[in-house]
Write a protein that holds these residues in place. Structure first.
Motif, PDB file in Angstrom:
ATOM      1  N   HIS A  40     -35.682 -43.345 -26.252  1.00 45.57           N
ATOM      2  CA  HIS A  40     -35.672 -42.184 -25.765  1.00 45.57           C
ATOM      3  C   HIS A  40     -36.275 -42.282 -24.170  1.00 45.57           C
ATOM      4  N   PRO A  71     -32.006 -40.613 -20.925  1.00 47.59           N
ATOM      5  CA  PRO A  71     -31.053 -39.871 -21.652  1.00 47.59           C
ATOM      6  C   PRO A  71     -29.723 -40.422 -22.024  1.00 47.59           C
ATOM      7  N   ARG A 130     -31.312 -40.634 -15.383  1.00 48.33           N
ATOM      8  CA  ARG A 130     -32.154 -39.425 -15.216  1.00 48.33           C
ATOM      9  C   ARG A 130     -32.082 -38.372 -14.319  1.00 48.33           C
TER      10      ARG A 130
END
Length: 504
Positions: free
Chosen positions: A94, A97, A168
């Motif tokens: 995580h 994304p 991101r």
């Protein structure tokens, strides 16, 4: 969820099968395992990726990391999966994304600093990704090569940090700059540099129109190498699909593709000490050889009889089929090898048999042993055998005459003549099938009787019969595309077979 999937491409000959990089994070002692039939370079990726992630200011998971490269039965080698593995680990943790990972493929080797290094086989991977409609991220070092593929969504990056920033949404990755187009007038050595040698120039023109193989035989210094080097300059320009096929082979072999020369037909001239593996390809991890690097171009073998007999014999099958199948215990790969062979040799060991200016010192037995190094079956596959005599010194160092045409003039004539063959069969005459040969090379009763009698006197094989007809068809195409073959076309084609009996 501690599972992430990224996409990459393996390298299998000139194919690029898709590889799913599945990364799972679980509890237990910290470790990293890569499964899915990885070779040594892929297994070592766990150390490269860990240090690269840390140097890119990300955290490497302090958990059990399992990386699966699917399909499991496909061997994986090289560092091409490093970027996909690193992004899979970051997505499973995580830290980036996953939204952009589904329709994107990643290729690139990671340095310990996190920088991206070039990988081989980018062109085949981009061609397959284009068919799937996917975006591809490649190292900037592969940008010029990637720019050769039209209508494919390619982005280039310098480092792992840049790719993560793009995922991101913090920065953009740019496509490669458009490649340069090669002017067809810039095709290397010019035929105007050759003085005299009208018969050899005629044979080269026939070979360029029909895609035939040629043997040039003459004393040292008569211009055999000069003539061979100028054949690519009179061949028709490669189509975009042919150029991409050729560049794909070069990419798989790890060669740098020059975007300013990517439409130029290749010219390969291996030394006579080359091994069979160097010539046709192979190795533990099979790689393309010289005949595949000459795909859609010219393979020049100077000092033809000096190659070992075993090396020359491996040429026989690819000269017929246009492909080479390399079989190893664990895998079998096919490489394209649609090349034109131009061979050059001396008439005897000392080189001066038949030369008016130098006296030959070889015995008849020595000459016969020298010429018999080339087997009859191999000579049978060479369509045009031409003598290249010495040029009078008075013709050297003088300006070219009307007979010394330049490459551009001959190429225009070649392109017009080849259009006749393309209109009939869609390919050059050397590649037409036996059925197409019977359709396009039908002889009248008188021509048939004359041709059969000539074949009987020369003792030619069935293969030589068909190849002679193909050459005659090419000569007729040069003769303003004559629909029917007459005796002049057949006679000229047969005269190029006279020297093909030297190994008998």
């Amino acid at each position: 969820m501690s599972l992430a999937v990224t996409l990459s491409r393996a390298q299998e000959g000139v194919a690029a099968p898709q590889v799913m990089v599945e990364v799972h994070l679980s509890g237990g002692l910290p470790s990293t395992n890569i499964v899915g039939l990885p070779e040594a370079a892929v297994r070592e990726a766990r150390d490269r990726v860990r240090v690269a992630i840390q140097n890119a200011a990300f955290e490497y998971p302090n958990r059990r990391v399992t990386v699966n490269l699917a399909p499991a039965e496909l061997p994986k080698d090289g560092g091409r999966f490093d970027l996909a593995i690193a992004l899979g680990i970051l997505a499973a943790g995580h830290q980036v994304p996953r939204e952009k990972l589904d329709d994107c493929e990643f290729l690139g080797e990671l340095a310990l600093s996190g920088q991206l290094r070039a990988v081989s086989g980018v062109l085949p991977a981009l061609i397959r990704a284009r068919a799937r409609g996917r975006r591809v991220v490649v190292p900037r070092a592969n940008a010029e090569e990637a720019a050769l593929i039209p209508e494919v969504d390619v982005l280039v990056a310098d480092s792992l940090a840049e790719v993560c920033g793009w995922l991101r949404g913090a920065q953009e990755l740019l496509p490669p700059a458009a490649s340069l187009a090669l002017s067809h007038d810039d095709n290397g050595p010019d035929l105007a540099d050759v003085r005299g040698q009208l018969q050899a120039r005629r044979a080269l023109e026939i070979a360029a129109v029909g895609g035939h193989h040629v043997l040039l035989m003459g004393p040292p210094g008569t211009g055999k190498t000069m003539l061979a080097e100028r054949l690519p300059g009179i061949l028709p320009p490669m189509s975009e699909s042919e150029a991409l096929e050729t560049c794909a082979v070069m990419s798989v072999a790890g060669h740098i593709v020059d975007p300013a020369r990517w439409r130029r037909r290749p010219f390969r001239a291996p030394h006579h000490t080359a091994s069979a593996v160097a010539l046709v390809g192979g190795g533990t991890q099979p790689r393309p050889g010289e005949i595949s690097l000459a795909h859609n171009g010219v393979l020049f073998l100077d000092e033809f009889p000096e190659f070992t007999r075993h090396v020359l014999e491996v040429l026989r099958e690819p000269m017929e089929s246009g492909t080479i199948l390399i079989s190893r215990a664990a895998r079998q790969l096919s490489f394209p090898a649609q090349f034109q062979l131009i061979a050059a040799m001396n008439p005897c060991p000392c080189g001066y048999a038949g030369d008016a200016r130098q006296r030959c010192r070889c015995t008849p037995d020595q000459v016969q042993r020298y010429r018999s190094r080339i087997s009859g079956p191999l000579m049978d596959r060479i369509d045009l055998c031409v003598e290249v005599p010495g040029v009078p010194l008075s013709e050297l160092g003088v300006p070219p005459t009307d007979k010394d045409e330049d490459s551009a003039t001959v190429r225009r004539r070649v392109m017009r003549a080849r259009q006749h063959a393309l209109a009939r069969a869609g390919r050059p005459n050397a590649e037409i099938s036996t059925r197409e040969l019977e359709r396009d090379c039908a002889l009248g009763p008188a021509e048939r009787r004359w041709f059969d009698a000539a074949l009987e006197r020369l003792g030619l094989s069935a293969r030589a019969y068909h190849r002679t007809l193909r050459v005659a068809r090419t000569i007729a195409d040069i003769d303003n595309g004559a629909a029917a073959l007459d005796r002049t076309h057949l006679a000229e084609a047969l005269q190029y077979r006279r020297l093909s009996l030297i190994s008998d």
